[in-house]
Design an enzyme around this catalytic site. Structure first.
Site, mmCIF file in Angstrom:
data_model
loop_
_atom_site.group_PDB
_atom_site.id
_atom_site.type_symbol
_atom_site.label_atom_id
_atom_site.label_comp_id
_atom_site.label_asym_id
_atom_site.label_seq_id
_atom_site.Cartn_x
_atom_site.Cartn_y
_atom_site.Cartn_z
ATOM 1 N N CYS A 253 3.330 -1.243 -4.389
ATOM 2 C CA CYS A 253 2.968 -1.534 -5.780
ATOM 3 C C CYS A 253 3.486 -0.412 -6.684
ATOM 4 O O CYS A 253 3.304 0.772 -6.367
ATOM 5 C CB CYS A 253 1.457 -1.661 -5.913
ATOM 6 N N HIS B 37 0.801 -1.226 0.000
ATOM 7 C CA HIS B 37 0.000 0.000 0.000
ATOM 8 C C HIS B 37 0.833 1.274 0.000
ATOM 9 O O HIS B 37 0.302 2.354 -0.206
ATOM 10 C CB HIS B 37 -0.942 -0.024 1.209
ATOM 11 N N GLU C 71 -2.794 3.467 2.193
ATOM 12 C CA GLU C 71 -2.321 4.065 0.929
ATOM 13 C C GLU C 71 -2.457 5.591 0.972
ATOM 14 O O GLU C 71 -1.595 6.319 0.463
ATOM 15 C CB GLU C 71 -3.100 3.497 -0.259
ATOM 16 N N SER D 12 -9.966 -4.367 3.158
ATOM 17 C CA SER D 12 -9.464 -4.346 1.776
ATOM 18 C C SER D 12 -10.343 -3.417 0.947
ATOM 19 O O SER D 12 -11.474 -3.761 0.584
ATOM 20 C CB SER D 12 -9.479 -5.763 1.209
ATOM 21 N N SER D 13 -9.814 -2.250 0.636
ATOM 22 C CA SER D 13 -10.607 -1.233 -0.061
ATOM 23 C C SER D 13 -11.157 -1.771 -1.383
ATOM 24 O O SER D 13 -12.347 -1.646 -1.687
ATOM 25 C CB SER D 13 -9.728 -0.008 -0.301
ATOM 26 N N THR E 61 -5.676 4.215 -5.520
ATOM 27 C CA THR E 61 -5.731 3.283 -6.663
ATOM 28 C C THR E 61 -6.920 2.330 -6.617
ATOM 29 O O THR E 61 -7.240 1.691 -7.625
ATOM 30 C CB THR E 61 -4.453 2.420 -6.706
ATOM 31 N N CYS F 209 -6.293 1.713 -10.429
ATOM 32 C CA CYS F 209 -5.414 0.807 -11.170
ATOM 33 C C CYS F 209 -6.209 -0.132 -12.077
ATOM 34 O O CYS F 209 -7.420 -0.303 -11.911
ATOM 35 C CB CYS F 209 -4.534 0.024 -10.200
HETATM 36 O O1 0CN Z 1 -6.712 -5.499 -0.295
HETATM 37 P P1 0CN Z 1 -5.419 -4.892 -0.594
HETATM 38 O O2 0CN Z 1 -4.232 -5.349 0.185
HETATM 39 O O3 0CN Z 1 -5.447 -3.313 -0.445
HETATM 40 P P2 0CN Z 1 -6.600 -2.204 -0.568
HETATM 41 O O4 0CN Z 1 -7.589 -2.626 -1.577
HETATM 42 O O5 0CN Z 1 -7.177 -2.021 0.802
HETATM 43 O O6 0CN Z 1 -5.835 -0.971 -0.985
HETATM 44 O O7 0CN Z 1 -5.151 -5.130 -2.141
HETATM 45 C C1 0CN Z 1 -3.951 -4.768 -2.743
HETATM 46 C C2 0CN Z 1 -4.037 -3.399 -3.199
HETATM 47 C C3 0CN Z 1 -3.097 -2.483 -3.059
HETATM 48 C C4 0CN Z 1 -2.171 -1.546 -2.913
HETATM 49 FE FE1 SF4 Z 2 -1.230 -2.415 -7.391
HETATM 50 FE FE2 SF4 Z 2 -3.780 -2.161 -8.090
HETATM 51 FE FE3 SF4 Z 2 -2.923 -4.406 -7.094
HETATM 52 FE FE4 SF4 Z 2 -3.111 -2.285 -5.504
HETATM 53 S S1 SF4 Z 2 -4.794 -3.372 -6.492
HETATM 54 S S2 SF4 Z 2 -1.437 -3.749 -5.584
HETATM 55 S S3 SF4 Z 2 -2.538 -0.673 -6.967
HETATM 56 S S4 SF4 Z 2 -2.255 -3.519 -9.044
#
Ligand code: 0CN
Ligand code: SF4
Length: 318
Positions: free
Chosen positions: A105, A83, A135, A232-233, A174, A204
């Site tokens: 990322c 993040h 993030e 997890s957004s 993202t 993204c």
């Molecule tokens: O669920 P994630 O770890 O993160 P968010 O959706 O809460 O941002 O998924 C990976 C995404 C990134 C950076």
């Molecule tokens: Fe990267 Fe998008 Fe995956 Fe987040 S969700 S880790 S910004 S590719």
């Protein structure tokens, strides 16, 4: 003779793309490689990705998860999560002489660089995101305090009173809802016609593809299940997208979270997974459904993904 079954039929529409994105894959590989290179323990600042199964599996291999660099003992390597982190975090690690590996990322890092660039150009940044998300904290931490203002909703965008309305840029988290973000950027562009921004927004490819994929199945389903964590957004956004199509949706971490009463009267079930949820958990859930139902599975693919991100050079060489 056709096989007979006393299980009720259940049509299962599985969205594609779903699950791991290139950034999550890379972040997990970074922790695994660090464990191979340094041996255990390897410390990780924040959940490497927002998934308990992923975190628990890495813990078994010797990763230790903490929330701040202060909790990392001297002489032990530390990985920063996918993040992203405020600039102060690598500074502090360097001051302490810690080996650190940044698993941010590349698509988040790209937003970080944009933030720096806009501030260098003298613009104030309107950042669209969710307060308190790591993030957002990481991106705010790329620029001096006061250079960025957070906007979470359309109402926030309408209420903004910037000091220099002709000298603005916008950036986004993202993992936002594509539709909500468009509504917010439309307001910003109407109110501040000279505002500078990315083409579209910084959401993204993985986030937008997963939203598109769940949209493609939701209206044909009586219920949609999304595998993902409550923090997890991108996963939470998938639930919202399905609900906006008029279909009830539930976020589940694992198969055991399913309450079978949810499936009363459900003929067609939708299934997807957030970018941090392993495919293994999708299969676990299908297996659990198959204990009760005669599952007819169909994959509905709305995009192809071929994105792969390189590992940091220090790990690739090792
Ligand atoms: O669920 P994630 O770890 O993160 P968010 O959706 O809460 O941002 O998924 C990976 C995404 C990134 C950076
Ligand atoms: Fe990267 Fe998008 Fe995956 Fe987040 S969700 S880790 S910004 S590719």
């Amino acid at each position: 003779m056709p096989e007979t079954t006393d299980r009720l039929p259940l049509r299962l529409l599985v969205a594609a793309p779903r699950g791991f994105c290139a950034g999550v894959d890379r972040a997990i590989t970074i922790v695994e490689r660090a464990l191979e290179i340094y041996g255990r323990p390897v410390y990780v600042r924040h959940e490497i990705v927002h998934n308990k199964y992923v975190v628990d599996t890495l813990k078994e291999k010797g990763a230790v998860f903490v929330e701040t660099v202060d909790d990392v003992p001297d002489g032990v390597p530390v990985v920063f999560s996918a993040h992203g982190v405020p600039k102060a975090v690598p500074h502090k690690a360097a001051e302490r002489g810690l080996d650190y590996i940044d698993a941010t990322c590349p698509l988040v890092s790209k937003v970080h660089r944009q933030a720096e660039r806009q501030v260098d150009a003298g613009r104030h940044i309107i950042f669209i995101g969710h307060r308190g998300h790591p993030e957002v904290i990481g991106t705010f931490g790329q620029v001096p305090e006061g250079c960025m203002t957070l906007v979470e909703t359309e109402a926030d965008a309408e209420a903004l009173q910037p000091a220099e309305p002709d000298n603005l840029a916008f950036l986004t988290q993202t993992t936002l809802s594509v539709d909500d973000t468009k509504a917010i950027t439309d307001i910003l562009q109407r109110r501040f016609p000279s505002i500078v921004g990315p083409r579209g927004e910084d959401i993204c490819y993985a986030t937008s593809n997963r939203q598109q994929a769940v949209k493609a199945i939701a209206s044909s389903c009586d219920l949609v299940l999304v595998i993902g964590a409550t923090n997890s957004s991108n996963s939470v956004r998938l639930v919202e997208v399905a609900e906006r199509e008029g279909t009830p949706a539930k976020l589940v971490q694992r198969a055991d979270d399913i309450d079978f009463t949810w499936l009363d009267g459900v003929g067609t079930l939708g299934l997807t997974a957030g970018a941090s949820a392993p495919e293994l958990l999708v299969r676990e859930l299908v297996d659990k459904l198959s204990e009760r139902f005669d599952v007819q599975e169909e994959v509905i693919e709305s995009a192809k993904e071929r994105m792969v991100f390189k590992l940091p050079r220090s790990l690739e060489a090792a």
